[in-house]
Design an enzyme around this catalytic site. Structure first.
Site, PDB file in Angstrom:
ATOM      1  N   GLY A  45      17.629  25.657   1.631  1.00 25.03           N
ATOM      2  CA  GLY A  45      16.476  26.369   1.089  1.00 25.03           C
ATOM      3  C   GLY A  45      16.084  25.750  -0.235  1.00 25.03           C
ATOM      4  O   GLY A  45      16.759  25.927  -1.250  1.00 25.03           O
ATOM      5  N   GLY A  70      13.215  26.174  -1.980  1.00 26.39           N
ATOM      6  CA  GLY A  70      12.010  26.859  -2.462  1.00 26.39           C
ATOM      7  C   GLY A  70      12.030  26.936  -3.977  1.00 26.39           C
ATOM      8  O   GLY A  70      12.487  26.014  -4.661  1.00 26.39           O
ATOM      9  N   HIS A  71      11.572  28.060  -4.502  1.00 25.20           N
ATOM     10  CA  HIS A  71      11.460  28.219  -5.960  1.00 25.20           C
ATOM     11  C   HIS A  71      12.786  27.999  -6.675  1.00 25.20           C
ATOM     12  O   HIS A  71      12.853  27.303  -7.678  1.00 25.20           O
ATOM     13  CB  HIS A  71      10.924  29.605  -6.298  1.00 25.20           C
ATOM     14  CG  HIS A  71       9.485  29.775  -5.935  1.00 25.20           C
ATOM     15  ND1 HIS A  71       9.075  30.219  -4.710  1.00 25.20           N
ATOM     16  CD2 HIS A  71       8.361  29.528  -6.634  1.00 25.20           C
ATOM     17  CE1 HIS A  71       7.759  30.241  -4.664  1.00 25.20           C
ATOM     18  NE2 HIS A  71       7.288  29.823  -5.824  1.00 25.20           N
ATOM     19  N   VAL A  72      13.843  28.615  -6.178  1.00 25.36           N
ATOM     20  CA  VAL A  72      15.143  28.489  -6.840  1.00 25.36           C
ATOM     21  C   VAL A  72      15.812  27.171  -6.456  1.00 25.36           C
ATOM     22  O   VAL A  72      16.290  26.422  -7.315  1.00 25.36           O
ATOM     23  CB  VAL A  72      16.068  29.673  -6.475  1.00 25.36           C
ATOM     24  CG1 VAL A  72      17.427  29.504  -7.148  1.00 25.36           C
ATOM     25  CG2 VAL A  72      15.446  30.993  -6.874  1.00 25.36           C
ATOM     26  N   LYS A 104      15.796  51.129  -6.608  1.00 24.58           N
ATOM     27  CA  LYS A 104      15.019  50.306  -5.681  1.00 24.58           C
ATOM     28  C   LYS A 104      13.991  51.224  -5.031  1.00 24.58           C
ATOM     29  O   LYS A 104      14.193  52.436  -4.937  1.00 24.58           O
ATOM     30  CB  LYS A 104      15.960  49.735  -4.602  1.00 24.58           C
ATOM     31  CG  LYS A 104      15.416  48.543  -3.873  1.00 24.58           C
ATOM     32  CD  LYS A 104      15.789  47.237  -4.557  1.00 24.58           C
ATOM     33  CE  LYS A 104      15.145  46.063  -3.851  1.00 24.58           C
ATOM     34  NZ  LYS A 104      15.456  44.786  -4.488  1.00 24.58           N
TER      35      LYS A 104
END
Ligand code: NAD
Length: 367
Positions: free
Chosen positions: A193, A195-197, A93
């Protein structure tokens, strides 16, 4: 010096290598460039399975120690996520210290790309908080060791559909464990949530005939998704008291905590958000005691890293989805190991990840 816990370390005297010893990190690279204002840390946790891969997070950390602690924690998490997903990738990371809105520039990103390039492929970067696919394109000008590029650059594009598919199959495996059938028809699922997912997950659940409740801080998203999928909107102050079967956190971390655990009536927690347990050890144990089956987040949401992995091989969405489908078996196997060993599910997932790394390290040592 033996380092088993953070409290064993005198951070004022041994801030770096002692912290690396805690979880056996392989390498840390500190990057500085006064001209562009780049201050970054790349942490390579483990490369037994392959090159370390993990996104670059840009964040206005209060100090270097915060940034270092974060990058060490996140890179270790990537090792476990890739290992349990059966990928030939290690964990890494990077963090760039600073306010993205103020200091992010083409020059800074390209300088960062040069640092990544100097690692010769031992670390491959991708998007994370405050980094976009456009930023990856810029980094790509300086290094090939970058993934998560847009489709028009031969990349894998938005990983969310693959992540959502992984969450969906993981939820089915959880249902099989709890109810003996993996059908989600008629099950009451709260998706926090959308959103995208979250939205793609809602579409899978709709096709299967689940009863869907949705919550989001965006009124526009709620309106659009409720209308398209006939999902029921729930207010934030009501959602944890709902009579539901499955809670799918797909917004932010730490929503499984002392407060929510006292209210949650579901039988399964399975969603895309990272770090869902406020405290892995405490809440990882508490969920089980409360009779809730927790599907470990880093197993459930591995579709994102799976997607990026296939970009490295020449992207093919069918292959990425086929690999994501294996999350069903992985999730189910984790539940079986946890029961056999009498340990929480998150720990069983960690053990499977560690076992694979140890086994591959042994065969690597043979040659
Ligand atoms: P996104 O930003 O597209 O969607 C997040 C949604 O959550 C947004 O609609 C936002 O309005 C909503 N939200 C934010 N705060 C909220 C709150 N307090 N209460 C209710 N809703 C809130 O993100 P995404 O790509 O869909 O990812 C969702 C989660 O899954 C994130 O935690 C992300 O880190 C994790 N994840 C995503 C992927 C991926 O492939 N996109 C992969 C692995 C993990």
């Amino acid at each position: 010096m033996e380092v088993k816990e953070l409290k064993d370390i005198d951070l004022s005297k041994n801030p770096v290598i002692a912290q690396m010893m805690l979880n056996n990190h392989e390498q840390i690279v500190f990057c500085n460039d006064n001209a562009t204002g780049l201050r970054a840390i790349v942490a390579i946790h483990n490369t037994v399975l392959g090159p370390s891969l993990g996104g670059t997070r840009m964040w206005n950390y209060n100090n270097e120690m915060e940034a270092l602690t974060d990058v060490l924690r996140l890179s270790r998490g990537m090792t476990y996520k890739s290992s349990v997903a059966g990928l030939n990738l290690g964990g890494g990371k990077a963090v760039i210290i600073g306010d993205a809105k103020k200091i992010k520039s083409e020059a800074l990103l390209r300088r960062f790309g040069k640092f990544i390039d100097s690692l010769g492929g031992k670390y491959i970067t991708a998007e994370d908080v405050a980094m976009s696919s456009r930023d990856m394109e810029i980094i790509k000008m300086e290094t090939d060791h970058v993934s998560g590029l847009p489709e028009n650059m031969g990349g894998s594009g938005d990983p969310s559909p693959v992540t959502a598919y992984g969450v969906y199959v993981s939820m089915k495996a959880s249902a099989k464990e709890v109810w003996g059938s993996d059908s989600l028809a008629g099950k009451k699922v709260l998706v926090q949530g959308i959103g995208h997912v979250g939205e793609v997950l809602v579409s899978h659940l709709t096709k299967e005939g689940a009863k869907i409740y949705i919550n989001d801080i965006s009124e526009d998203r709620l309106k659009a998704v409720a209308a398209q999928y006939k999902a029921e909107v729930v207010a934030a102050d009501k959602m944890f008291n709902l009579d539901i079967d499955i809670y799918a956190p797909c917004a932010l971390g730490a929503t499984v905590n002392d407060d929510t655990l006292g209210k949650l009536k579901c039988k399964i927690i399975c969603g895309a958000a990272n770090n869902q347990l406020a405290n892995e050890v405490i809440h990882g144990e508490a969920v089980g005691k409360q009779g809730i089956l927790y599907a470990p987040d880093f197993v459930v949401n591995a579709g994102g890293i799976i997607n990026v992995y296939y970009e490295l091989e020449g992207y093919n969405r069918e292959r990425a989805l086929a690999h994501a489908e294996k999350i069903y078996d992985t999730t189910f196997n984790i539940f079986q190991l946890a029961k056999k060993e009498g340990i929480p599910n998150y720990l069983a997932a960690n053990r499977i990840a560690e076992h694979r790394i140890e086994a591959i390290a042994r065969i690597n040592a043979v040659l």
